[in-house]
Scaffold this motif. Sequence first.
Motif, PDB file in Angstrom:
ATOM      1  N   GLN A  26      16.963  -0.566   0.834  1.00 39.75           N
ATOM      2  CA  GLN A  26      16.428   0.446  -0.040  1.00 39.75           C
ATOM      3  C   GLN A  26      17.472   1.562  -0.069  1.00 39.75           C
ATOM      4  OE1 GLN A  26      12.404   1.531   0.914  1.00 39.75           O
ATOM      5  NE2 GLN A  26      11.680  -0.575   0.693  1.00 39.75           N
ATOM      6  N   ALA A  27      17.758   2.072  -1.250  1.00 37.94           N
ATOM      7  CA  ALA A  27      18.897   2.972  -1.446  1.00 37.94           C
ATOM      8  C   ALA A  27      18.920   4.142  -0.468  1.00 37.94           C
ATOM      9  CB  ALA A  27      18.923   3.478  -2.883  1.00 37.94           C
ATOM     10  N   TYR A  28      17.777   4.700  -0.147  1.00 34.94           N
ATOM     11  CA  TYR A  28      17.769   5.853   0.758  1.00 34.94           C
ATOM     12  C   TYR A  28      18.144   5.479   2.195  1.00 34.94           C
ATOM     13  CZ  TYR A  28      13.281   4.804   3.017  1.00 34.94           C
ATOM     14  OH  TYR A  28      12.275   4.227   3.759  1.00 34.94           O
ATOM     15  N   LEU A  29      18.183   4.181   2.511  1.00 35.41           N
ATOM     16  CA  LEU A  29      18.536   3.719   3.857  1.00 35.41           C
ATOM     17  C   LEU A  29      19.988   3.253   3.969  1.00 35.41           C
ATOM     18  CD1 LEU A  29      15.251   1.810   4.702  1.00 35.41           C
ATOM     19  CD2 LEU A  29      16.075   3.944   5.734  1.00 35.41           C
ATOM     20  N   HIS A  30      20.779   3.454   2.925  1.00 40.29           N
ATOM     21  CA  HIS A  30      22.183   3.035   2.939  1.00 40.29           C
ATOM     22  C   HIS A  30      22.919   3.516   4.189  1.00 40.29           C
ATOM     23  CE1 HIS A  30      26.469   3.741   2.198  1.00 40.29           C
ATOM     24  NE2 HIS A  30      26.420   2.573   1.563  1.00 40.29           N
ATOM     25  N   GLU A  50      14.448  -3.831  -7.156  1.00 40.80           N
ATOM     26  CA  GLU A  50      13.631  -4.935  -6.659  1.00 40.80           C
ATOM     27  C   GLU A  50      12.283  -4.357  -6.257  1.00 40.80           C
ATOM     28  OE1 GLU A  50      14.678  -8.639  -3.997  1.00 40.80           O
ATOM     29  OE2 GLU A  50      14.494  -6.857  -2.733  1.00 40.80           O
ATOM     30  N   ALA A  51      11.227  -4.978  -6.704  1.00 43.45           N
ATOM     31  CA  ALA A  51       9.865  -4.542  -6.387  1.00 43.45           C
ATOM     32  C   ALA A  51       9.628  -3.082  -6.760  1.00 43.45           C
ATOM     33  CB  ALA A  51       9.552  -4.786  -4.908  1.00 43.45           C
ATOM     34  N   GLY A  52      10.317  -2.618  -7.815  1.00 44.77           N
ATOM     35  CA  GLY A  52      10.142  -1.256  -8.273  1.00 44.77           C
ATOM     36  C   GLY A  52      10.875  -0.207  -7.454  1.00 44.77           C
ATOM     37  N   ILE A  53      11.773  -0.641  -6.555  1.00 54.53           N
ATOM     38  CA  ILE A  53      12.492   0.270  -5.663  1.00 54.53           C
ATOM     39  C   ILE A  53      13.991   0.012  -5.794  1.00 54.53           C
ATOM     40  CG2 ILE A  53      12.870   0.928  -3.247  1.00 54.53           C
ATOM     41  CD1 ILE A  53       9.972  -0.008  -2.714  1.00 54.53           C
ATOM     42  N   GLU A  54      14.777   1.091  -5.872  1.00 61.21           N
ATOM     43  CA  GLU A  54      16.226   0.948  -5.961  1.00 61.21           C
ATOM     44  C   GLU A  54      16.791   0.457  -4.625  1.00 61.21           C
ATOM     45  OE1 GLU A  54      20.097   3.414  -7.591  1.00 61.21           O
ATOM     46  OE2 GLU A  54      18.375   4.539  -6.818  1.00 61.21           O
ATOM     47  N   VAL A  63       0.822  -1.204   0.000  1.00 62.96           N
ATOM     48  CA  VAL A  63       0.000   0.000   0.000  1.00 62.96           C
ATOM     49  C   VAL A  63       0.862   1.263   0.000  1.00 62.96           C
ATOM     50  CG1 VAL A  63      -1.763   1.305   1.261  1.00 62.96           C
ATOM     51  CG2 VAL A  63      -1.913  -1.194   1.129  1.00 62.96           C
ATOM     52  N   GLU A  64       1.740   1.425   1.014  1.00 62.43           N
ATOM     53  CA  GLU A  64       2.522   2.659   1.120  1.00 62.43           C
ATOM     54  C   GLU A  64       3.577   2.784   0.024  1.00 62.43           C
ATOM     55  OE1 GLU A  64       4.226   3.146   5.011  1.00 62.43           O
ATOM     56  OE2 GLU A  64       2.306   2.840   6.005  1.00 62.43           O
ATOM     57  N   GLN A  65       4.349   1.716  -0.199  1.00 61.40           N
ATOM     58  CA  GLN A  65       5.469   1.796  -1.139  1.00 61.40           C
ATOM     59  C   GLN A  65       5.108   1.312  -2.536  1.00 61.40           C
ATOM     60  OE1 GLN A  65       8.846  -0.149   0.716  1.00 61.40           O
ATOM     61  NE2 GLN A  65       8.977   1.408   2.294  1.00 61.40           N
ATOM     62  N   GLN A  66       3.946   0.761  -2.699  1.00 63.08           N
ATOM     63  CA  GLN A  66       3.443   0.268  -3.979  1.00 63.08           C
ATOM     64  C   GLN A  66       4.434  -0.660  -4.675  1.00 63.08           C
ATOM     65  OE1 GLN A  66       2.314   3.917  -5.961  1.00 63.08           O
ATOM     66  NE2 GLN A  66       0.395   3.988  -4.840  1.00 63.08           N
ATOM     67  N   CYS A  67       4.972  -1.615  -3.907  1.00 64.45           N
ATOM     68  CA  CYS A  67       5.892  -2.604  -4.475  1.00 64.45           C
ATOM     69  C   CYS A  67       5.170  -3.399  -5.546  1.00 64.45           C
ATOM     70  CB  CYS A  67       6.404  -3.546  -3.390  1.00 64.45           C
ATOM     71  SG  CYS A  67       7.474  -2.723  -2.206  1.00 64.45           S
ATOM     72  N   ASP A  68       5.910  -3.737  -6.595  1.00 69.03           N
ATOM     73  CA  ASP A  68       5.279  -4.406  -7.727  1.00 69.03           C
ATOM     74  C   ASP A  68       5.625  -5.885  -7.831  1.00 69.03           C
ATOM     75  OD1 ASP A  68       7.885  -4.300  -8.635  1.00 69.03           O
ATOM     76  OD2 ASP A  68       7.489  -2.951 -10.302  1.00 69.03           O
ATOM     77  N   GLU A  69       6.057  -6.503  -6.722  1.00 75.92           N
ATOM     78  CA  GLU A  69       6.339  -7.934  -6.695  1.00 75.92           C
ATOM     79  C   GLU A  69       5.619  -8.565  -5.513  1.00 75.92           C
ATOM     80  OE1 GLU A  69      10.544  -8.699  -6.720  1.00 75.92           O
ATOM     81  OE2 GLU A  69      10.875  -7.425  -8.462  1.00 75.92           O
ATOM     82  N   PRO A  70       5.243  -9.838  -5.625  1.00 71.23           N
ATOM     83  CA  PRO A  70       4.571 -10.505  -4.508  1.00 71.23           C
ATOM     84  C   PRO A  70       5.472 -10.574  -3.272  1.00 71.23           C
ATOM     85  CG  PRO A  70       4.446 -11.830  -6.509  1.00 71.23           C
ATOM     86  CD  PRO A  70       5.375 -10.702  -6.788  1.00 71.23           C
TER      87      PRO A  70
END
Length: 150
Positions: free
Chosen positions: A115-119, A136-140, A34-41
């Motif tokens: 997630q890239a912003y959490l490096h 992955e799942a539409g997120i870098e 919902v929040e991050q709209q990931c595109d993988e199961p």
Amino acid sequence: MTDVDDDLHVRSGDELTAAEVYDIWRIRDVVFAVEQQCDEPDVDGIDLLPTCHHLWFADADGPTSYLRTFTAESGVRKVGRVATRQDQRGRGLSSRLLRAVLERWGDAEVRLGAQAYLHDWYAGFGFERCGENFWEAGIEHVPMRRLPRA
């Protein structure tokens, strides 16, 4: 097994109750789908394995912060699915969960795809980049590892 570190819960995949599985998938669904709209199961066949451990804090509304860790086929421990409910963010719950993982399994290498912003956040726990960014799942994401503690 449930730890008595405040309200920390730790269960292996084969110890989870149906209600716990439901609550875990509920927090992951809200945060990732919902929040991050990931595109993988999200459900990937790992959660119920005895080599998978789920760590979370909870209140009357269910898990407040959650992560899972498992031993991959390569023998390396991985961390993933780190999720905190929106109303609980900023309280350091994910940090406490990650420290709990490193206290239990930090004698071996631990890997994750941040997630890239959490490096920088993961770097604060001793994780370092170990490859090129990937999607992955539409997120870098950034591949990271933490070498065994001395």
